[in-house]
Design a protein around this motif. Structure first.
Motif, PDB file in Angstrom:
ATOM      1  N   ASP A 200       0.826  -1.203   0.000  1.00  0.00           N
ATOM      2  CA  ASP A 200       0.000   0.000   0.000  1.00  0.00           C
ATOM      3  C   ASP A 200       0.862   1.257   0.000  1.00  0.00           C
ATOM      4  OD1 ASP A 200      -2.376  -1.389  -0.050  1.00  0.00           O
ATOM      5  OD2 ASP A 200      -2.650  -1.354   2.125  1.00  0.00           O
ATOM      6  N   GLU A 201       1.941   1.245   0.786  1.00  0.00           N
ATOM      7  CA  GLU A 201       2.852   2.398   0.811  1.00  0.00           C
ATOM      8  C   GLU A 201       3.563   2.555  -0.522  1.00  0.00           C
ATOM      9  OE1 GLU A 201       3.717   2.179   5.633  1.00  0.00           O
ATOM     10  OE2 GLU A 201       5.010   1.120   4.222  1.00  0.00           O
TER      11      GLU A 201
ATOM     12  N   ILE B 271       1.221   4.331  -2.881  1.00  0.00           N
ATOM     13  CA  ILE B 271       1.183   5.770  -2.576  1.00  0.00           C
ATOM     14  C   ILE B 271       2.407   6.469  -3.173  1.00  0.00           C
ATOM     15  CG2 ILE B 271       1.341   7.473  -0.702  1.00  0.00           C
ATOM     16  CD1 ILE B 271      -0.291   5.500   1.020  1.00  0.00           C
TER      17      ILE B 271
ATOM     18  N   ARG C 206       2.201   7.094  -6.843  1.00  0.00           N
ATOM     19  CA  ARG C 206       1.319   8.219  -7.189  1.00  0.00           C
ATOM     20  C   ARG C 206       2.010   9.566  -6.986  1.00  0.00           C
ATOM     21  NH1 ARG C 206      -2.626   5.467  -3.764  1.00  0.00           N
ATOM     22  NH2 ARG C 206      -3.876   4.026  -4.994  1.00  0.00           N
TER      23      ARG C 206
END
Length: 224
Positions: free
Chosen positions: A210-211, A214, A217
């Motif tokens: 998940d990190e 991020i 992005r």
């Protein structure tokens, strides 16, 4: 002043396999820290300590020191960054030269600001025999946190609302004198000073999928 930059990059990672050599944008994750390190003042050398031949090869292509493959005893899940840092300092000071400070840059924090790092060096220069550690403002909302009674199995009261000055370590920056690290065997001491990272992006620490999403992005975000 002479500062040795140390980048610790293990090959193993359970939550995000091979994270240090995954491509973030157009370059390997570890190269974000290497390229950034080359911009920092007072740096005498950049040393990558890794237990991976592949990571070592990628780092050498950037022209930094990769003098050995880190011993297995310093590369386990229970090994500490302090132990690996002491190993690197001892080698460097015995083989090359004495240093005034060791700066640890973890490859999982790719979005640093030079302005912030220069402030960390200024703090280190102005105070003798200290350590400086990167921190960010705590994200928790004081209204949702409680003090738990030690004598009764129930919540006792809410935390004080005067918690706006609570900070936590973000893993982006550590700077310490060799003598301090050898004495305390820790980047922390009684006179550790905080380096406040004001932008959220500076505190991105990539350890999970998940990190990683991020970070991908944010890779083109202009923040320096």
């Amino acid at each position: 002043m002479k500062i040795l930059i140390l980048i610790l990059a293990r090959g193993g990672s359970k939550r995000l396999p091979n994270k240090n050599i995954l491509k973030l944008g157009k370059k390997h994750l570890i190269n974000w820290s290497i390229d950034f390190a080359k911009k920092i003042p007072f740096v005498c050398d950049i040393l990558v300590s890794t237990d991976s031949k592949k990571i070592g090869s990628i780092a050498r292509q950037k022209g930094v020191l990769v003098p050995w493959i880190r011993p297995k005893k310093l590369s386990t899940n229970s090994s500490t960054s302090e132990d690996a840092a002491l190993h690197a300092i001892d080698w460097y000071e015995n083989r090359i030269q004495k240093i005034d400070g060791l700066m640890l840059l973890q490859p999982t924090s790719p979005f640093r600001r030079l302005k912030t790092i220069k402030e960390g060096i200024r703090i280190f220069k102005n105070k003798k025999n200290i350590s400086v550690i990167g921190v960010e403002r705590s994200k928790y909302n004081s209204n949702s946190y409680y003090i738990l009674s030690k004598t009764k199995n129930k919540y006792l009261k809410k935390l004080s609302k005067n918690t706006e000055n609570i900070y936590r370590e973000n893993g982006s920056f550590y700077l310490i004198s060799p003598s301090n690290l050898r004495k305390n065997k820790s980047f922390y001491s009684n006179n550790t000073s905080p380096l406040v990272c004001k932008l959220m992006i500076e505190s991105i620490d990539i350890d999970t999928k998940d990190e990683w999403k991020i970070a991908k992005r944010l890779v083109n975000f202009k923040f320096n």
